[in-house]
Design an enzyme around this catalytic site. Sequence first.
Site, PDB file in Angstrom:
ATOM      1  N   LYS A   1       0.829  -1.058   0.103  1.00  0.00           N
ATOM      2  CA  LYS A   1      -0.122   0.065  -0.080  1.00  0.00           C
ATOM      3  C   LYS A   1       0.788   1.182  -0.132  1.00  0.00           C
ATOM      4  O   LYS A   1       2.072   1.030   0.077  1.00  0.00           O
ATOM      5  CB  LYS A   1      -0.998   0.053   1.030  1.00  0.00           C
ATOM      6  CG  LYS A   1      -2.108  -0.976   0.981  1.00  0.00           C
ATOM      7  CD  LYS A   1      -2.676  -1.053  -0.131  1.00  0.00           C
ATOM      8  CE  LYS A   1      -4.075  -1.846  -0.370  1.00  0.00           C
ATOM      9  NZ  LYS A   1      -3.822  -3.257  -0.048  1.00  0.00           N
TER      10      LYS A   1
HETATM   11  C1  LIG Z   1     -10.128  -1.947  -1.764  1.00  0.00           C
HETATM   12  C2  LIG Z   1      -9.548  -2.596  -0.575  1.00  0.00           C
HETATM   13  N1  LIG Z   1     -10.264  -2.534   0.686  1.00  0.00           N
HETATM   14  C3  LIG Z   1      -9.619  -3.303   1.640  1.00  0.00           C
HETATM   15  C4  LIG Z   1      -8.619  -4.023   1.816  1.00  0.00           C
HETATM   16  C5  LIG Z   1      -8.092  -4.731   3.066  1.00  0.00           C
HETATM   17  O1  LIG Z   1      -6.976  -4.322   3.579  1.00  0.00           O
HETATM   18  P1  LIG Z   1      -6.175  -5.110   4.727  1.00  0.00           P
HETATM   19  O2  LIG Z   1      -5.239  -6.086   3.944  1.00  0.00           O
HETATM   20  O3  LIG Z   1      -5.159  -3.882   5.352  1.00  0.00           O
HETATM   21  O4  LIG Z   1      -7.009  -5.640   5.555  1.00  0.00           O
HETATM   22  C6  LIG Z   1      -7.749  -4.021   0.620  1.00  0.00           C
HETATM   23  C7  LIG Z   1      -6.643  -4.947   0.548  1.00  0.00           C
HETATM   24  O5  LIG Z   1      -5.870  -5.105  -0.641  1.00  0.00           O
HETATM   25  C8  LIG Z   1      -8.493  -3.451  -0.555  1.00  0.00           C
HETATM   26  O6  LIG Z   1      -7.548  -3.343  -1.764  1.00  0.00           O
END
Ligand SMILES: Cc1ncc(COP(=O)(O)O)c(C=O)c1O
Length: 384
Positions: free
Chosen positions: A182
């Site tokens: 990210k």
């Molecule tokens: C659009 C979106 N929302 C939520 C998430 C979830 O993030 P995390 O891995 O920090 O839980 C991601 C992860 O890639 C994502 O791309």
Amino acid sequence: MRKVPFCLPWIGKEEIEEVAQTLKSGWLTTGPKAKQFEEKLQEYNKIGNAIAVNSCTAALHLSMAVSGIKQGDEVITTPLTFCSTVNAILYQRARPVLADIDERTCNISASEIEKRITGKTKAIIAVHYGGQPCDMKAINEIAKKHNLVVVEDAAHALGAELEGKKAGTLADFGCFSFYPIKNITTAEGGAIVTDNKEAAEKLRPLSYCGINKDAWKRYDAKGSWYYEVAALGFKYNMPDVLASIGLWQIEKLDEFIRARAKIAEQYNKAFAEAEEITTPFVKEKVKHAWHLYPILLDLEKLKINRSRFIGEMNKRGIGCSVHFIPIHMHPYYREELGFKQGQFPKAENVFERIITIPIYPKMSGEDAEYVAENILQIAKENKK
Ligand SMILES: Cc1ncc(COP(=O)(O)O)c(C=O)c1O
């Protein structure tokens, strides 16, 4: 052969030293470093409250829980997202309702949202796809008309802006991800931000087992052993070891975004004349965070499909991905929610043609040139 992985995090010596210092301090879990990181997130986003958690998935779930989303409720979101967005709704036993995208931005379409509203609709989760904010003005207007909570899934969009205001601060709640690929990372991690003080006061205990005070302080010499569980909470807190990475990453965020934008610019120029490839569309009044650089293939002009195109890229040492396999095409959601192929034609059309190519601050200009040259060459070799 040059190798360009899909993504690599940028970890400097400051992060390594901060983590080492935290490890040596004896305080590993949520404590002063997490608090400091939250303050930096608040300052960066110019928002009243930030609660650091252990993923964006957790942040999204908390946004649903604190909004009182429950069985029988409907929450509208996009089909072109990661499973966490809809899982957050399902964890509360509510029903995810999908609204198709605007093909140009890959963001949820406000007019499609409006068509899906029923008496059961309680919230909207707007995903800022790839780091470009959704049309929040239109979405907030719909929400106001129907008395809905609006959550920004800003997993891709930390540092992005709409009309000079940070993504994540454009609605009731903003959720960020600090997963390794990210915009910034804490290895795993996330945060929920809000200007709603009352909600923030509920979110903090919800993120730490429902304990109704600064739970970590009970292990401090000045703290008290006494605590009360006042709600059904979750173990979503961010440990200090991870927050130590975030403390430095956030300082570098704007520099990271500048580096991403430079690569995006390089790609835009390289693909400008390539008729088999459509480059990302950026709306006016948007500062794009360039978390993703998706290209869309014109399959009518090519002899190979998207998967074979990726295979060719992989043979040349280039990592690629696809964001995303639409939610309604996954077996679990089909079986559980009755989705069918063809229901969200725009998301499906994008899915057939999309490739997300490497874009990250650690890439050199030569890496980007190598990626672009190979894409153009594959397209040329496979022209109809
Ligand atoms: C659009 C979106 N929302 C939520 C998430 C979830 O993030 P995390 O891995 O920090 O839980 C991601 C992860 O890639 C994502 O791309």
